[in-house]
Design a protein around this motif. Structure first.
Motif, short mmCIF file in Angstrom:
data_model
loop_
_atom_site.label_atom_id
_atom_site.label_comp_id
_atom_site.label_asym_id
_atom_site.label_seq_id
_atom_site.Cartn_x
_atom_site.Cartn_y
_atom_site.Cartn_z
N MET A 1 75.35 45.64 25.84
CA MET A 1 74.24 44.80 26.27
C MET A 1 72.96 45.17 25.54
O MET A 1 72.18 44.32 25.12
N ARG A 2 72.73 46.51 25.41
CA ARG A 2 71.51 46.94 24.75
C ARG A 2 71.49 46.52 23.29
O ARG A 2 70.45 46.14 22.75
N ASN A 3 72.65 46.62 22.63
CA ASN A 3 72.72 46.19 21.23
C ASN A 3 72.41 44.70 21.11
O ASN A 3 71.68 44.28 20.21
N ARG A 4 72.98 43.90 22.01
CA ARG A 4 72.72 42.47 21.97
C ARG A 4 71.24 42.18 22.23
O ARG A 4 70.63 41.35 21.57
N ALA A 5 70.66 42.88 23.20
CA ALA A 5 69.25 42.67 23.50
C ALA A 5 68.38 43.06 22.31
O ALA A 5 67.42 42.35 21.97
N LEU A 6 68.72 44.17 21.67
CA LEU A 6 67.94 44.62 20.51
C LEU A 6 68.04 43.62 19.36
O LEU A 6 67.02 43.25 18.75
N TRP A 7 69.26 43.16 19.08
CA TRP A 7 69.43 42.20 17.99
C TRP A 7 68.79 40.86 18.32
O TRP A 7 68.23 40.19 17.45
N THR A 8 68.85 40.46 19.58
CA THR A 8 68.17 39.23 19.98
C THR A 8 66.67 39.36 19.75
O THR A 8 66.02 38.43 19.26
N PHE A 9 66.12 40.53 20.12
CA PHE A 9 64.69 40.76 19.89
C PHE A 9 64.36 40.69 18.40
O PHE A 9 63.37 40.07 18.00
N LEU A 10 65.18 41.32 17.58
CA LEU A 10 64.90 41.35 16.14
C LEU A 10 64.98 39.95 15.53
O LEU A 10 64.11 39.53 14.77
N VAL A 11 66.02 39.19 15.88
CA VAL A 11 66.19 37.85 15.31
C VAL A 11 65.05 36.93 15.77
O VAL A 11 64.41 36.25 14.96
N THR A 12 64.81 36.91 17.08
CA THR A 12 63.77 36.00 17.59
C THR A 12 62.38 36.42 17.12
O THR A 12 61.54 35.56 16.82
N SER A 13 62.13 37.71 17.00
CA SER A 13 60.81 38.17 16.57
C SER A 13 60.58 37.87 15.09
O SER A 13 59.48 37.48 14.70
N PHE A 14 61.61 38.06 14.26
CA PHE A 14 61.47 37.73 12.84
C PHE A 14 61.20 36.24 12.65
O PHE A 14 60.37 35.83 11.84
N VAL A 15 61.92 35.41 13.42
CA VAL A 15 61.70 33.97 13.32
C VAL A 15 60.30 33.61 13.80
O VAL A 15 59.59 32.82 13.15
N LEU A 16 59.88 34.18 14.93
CA LEU A 16 58.53 33.90 15.43
C LEU A 16 57.47 34.33 14.42
O LEU A 16 56.50 33.61 14.18
N PHE A 17 57.67 35.50 13.83
CA PHE A 17 56.71 35.99 12.83
C PHE A 17 56.61 35.03 11.65
O PHE A 17 55.51 34.70 11.19
N MET A 18 57.76 34.55 11.17
CA MET A 18 57.77 33.64 10.04
C MET A 18 57.08 32.32 10.39
O MET A 18 56.29 31.79 9.59
N VAL A 19 57.36 31.81 11.59
CA VAL A 19 56.76 30.55 12.02
C VAL A 19 55.25 30.69 12.17
O VAL A 19 54.47 29.84 11.72
N GLN A 20 54.81 31.77 12.82
CA GLN A 20 53.38 31.96 13.03
C GLN A 20 52.66 32.31 11.72
O GLN A 20 51.50 31.92 11.52
N LEU A 21 53.34 33.02 10.84
CA LEU A 21 52.76 33.34 9.54
C LEU A 21 52.38 32.07 8.79
O LEU A 21 51.34 32.00 8.13
N ASP A 22 53.22 31.04 8.91
CA ASP A 22 52.98 29.82 8.15
C ASP A 22 51.85 28.98 8.72
O ASP A 22 51.46 27.98 8.12
N ASN A 23 51.29 29.38 9.86
CA ASN A 23 50.08 28.72 10.34
C ASN A 23 48.95 28.87 9.33
O ASN A 23 48.26 27.91 9.01
N LEU A 24 48.75 30.11 8.87
CA LEU A 24 47.57 30.40 8.06
C LEU A 24 47.88 31.10 6.74
O LEU A 24 46.96 31.48 6.02
N VAL A 25 49.17 31.28 6.41
CA VAL A 25 49.48 31.92 5.12
C VAL A 25 48.97 31.09 3.96
O VAL A 25 48.65 31.59 2.88
N VAL A 26 48.83 29.78 4.20
CA VAL A 26 48.37 28.87 3.15
C VAL A 26 46.86 28.95 2.94
O VAL A 26 46.34 28.48 1.93
#
Length: 478
Positions: A1-26
């Motif tokens: 369970m902990r591994n799944r939770a950790l990987w879920t955090f990593l995947v969702t956080s990386f995606v969120l970071f990429m999406v939010q980065l593109d707000n103002l990276v331009v």
């Protein structure tokens, strides 16, 4: 369970970071895009706003689609769309093509952002949820804040196209990780509010178009007044429709909670000042002071790096003193920093005089972003966390859209790109307005009453929920 939770955090956080980065990276690349694509000020505004406007309007619809067709499935589809749209933006040969690609990116972002929260919230245990959501919020805030420095480094090291190309390999790597580690789930199936979505989209577009074109057409022209009138009518119809339809895109009942309403007003004000000011300040070093894109990005680093240090401390302070007080402090420091920058900025100002204002802005962002997600979710029932988070994200994006449109309009009225002094003449009064709006958010944050802590249902564990989702993909993860 902990591994799944950790990987879920990593995947969702990386995606969120990429999406939010593109707000103002331009933002840092705007002077280069203006030169290479022969883009007007209006086109530069739409390069930012096409993304944030589509993002804002379709966020809640994206969450509903995930509930209906499967959150993991829709999340992966949104990631494919965002990655493909990033490639299209990189291959654009005109300002119109770039704006269209940015709108498609916004659609992908609208699908991804609310699902990062619901997927993560379902994967972590109740006792770790506040910590996970605080880290999730901090990652999103860092993505927004660090956009200019990343954009500057990429533009200087390669070209402006690479601020979009860089999303492609990241998206390709995240797809199999998400397919393996994310757990499928569905929410309560409800009809999509297509009428509400159409009214909100058309109304906001009319108002933003009026703001963007006000410099060229004149504030008192019939076209501008007509656009504002149409936008106001459509938005009024949207509110009437949302209050009467049984399945609203934006449940107005949430705003009966004073805390929820004030949190969202405060977030709108922060993003108004933040997005509008960065739109201009990211260009200031290049246009007014002749710096390169890399230099401009590095010079804003105190603003963008400080939140990463402050956010973990802010999360702890929020538990002790209350999230609303920490957010109010963040708004205060952000307003102080922007006002300070407006006060000292000239084409010849030495960087040493800008350093402390940038640090002050960074401190404000770190204090704001760390507690915001958990504070929003604490105002609603567990069954409405997804829609509450989506509403807050949508309002934050709308604040950014209006911030860019209004502050760029003030810039166009007072200055231009024709000389360093002319750019400073336009940007300084605009940043003052951004500071004033953020300062007003200090008051709204302090008016939020301390919220009661909601008990976690004792008989519902995440392990039970995981088992149910394994047996029945239609189970609700909450």
């Amino acid at each position: 369970m902990r591994n799944r939770a950790l990987w879920t955090f990593l995947v969702t956080s990386f995606v969120l970071f990429m999406v939010q980065l593109d707000n103002l990276v331009v933002a840092i690349a705007l002077p280069t895009i203006k030169h290479e694509l022969n883009a007007s000020l209006e086109a530069l505004e739409w390069t930012v706003n096409a993304y944030t406007l589509v993002f804002a309007v379709l966020l809640l619809t994206g969450a509903a689609i995930g509930d209906r067709f499967g959150r993991k499935r829709v999340f992966l589809g949104g990631l494919v769309l965002f990655t493909a749209a990033s490639a299209a933006a990189a291959m654009s040969t005109s300002a119109g093509e770039l704006v269209a690609a940015r709108a498609a990116q916004g659609l992908g972002a609208a699908v991804l952002t609310p699902l990062t929260l619901t997927l993560l919230s379902a994967a972590v245990s109740p006792e770790r949820r506040a910590l996970a959501l605080g880290a999730w919020g901090a990652v999103g805030g860092l993505g927004i804040a660090i956009g200019p420095v990343v954009g500057g480094a990429v533009v200087a090291g390669a070209s402006w196209q690479w601020i979009f190309w860089v999303n492609v390999p990241i998206g390709i790597l995240l797809l199999p990780a998400g397919a393996i580690w994310l757990r499928e789930s569905r929410g309560a199936t409800r009809p999509l509010d297509l009428v509400g979505t159409a009214l909100a989209s058309a109304g906001l577009f009319a108002i933003v178009l009026g703001l963007v074109e006000s410099g060229a057409w004149g504030w008192t022209s019939a076209r501008i007044i007509g656009l504002f009138a149409v936008g106001a009518v459509l938005f009024g119809l949207f509110l009437v429709w949302e209050s009467r339809t049984p399945h609203p895109m934006l449940p107005l009942r949430l705003f009966r909670s004073r805390a929820f309403a004030l949190i969202n007003v405060t977030a709108l004000m922060l993003h108004f000042g933040l997005f509008g000011s960065i739109f201009l300040l990211a260009q200031f070093f290049q246009v007014a002071q002749g710096k390169s894109a890399l230099e401009a990005g590095l010079l804003t680093l105190p603003w963008t790096a400080v939140p990463a240090v402050v956010a973990p401390v802010a999360a702890g302070l929020a538990k002790r003193f209350g999230g609303h007080r920490i957010i109010a402090a963040g708004m205060f420091f952000q307003a102080l920093g922007l006002a300070w920058l407006a006060l000292v900025s000239t084409p010849t100002v030495p960087y040493t005089e800008l350093l402390l204002p940038f640090f002050t802005c960074g401190l404000g962002l770190g204090l704001f972003f760390a507690p915001i997600a958990n504070l929003v979710l604490s105002t609603v029932d567990r069954t409405e966390e997804g829609i509450a988070s989506g509403t807050n994200n949508a309002i934050r994006q709308i604040g950014g859209v209006f911030g860019v449109a209004v502050l760029a309009s003030i810039f166009a009225h007072n200055g231009s790109y024709t000389s360093p002094q002319s750019f400073a003449d336009g940007s300084i009064p605009a940043v003052w307005v951004g500071a004033a709006v953020v300062a007003a958010g200090v008051v709204t944050a302090l008016l939020i009453r301390p919220l009661r802590k909601r008990p976690v249902p004792p008989a519902r564990s995440d392990r039970t929920l995981e088992t149910r989702n394994d047996d029945d993909h239609h189970a609700h993860p909450r």
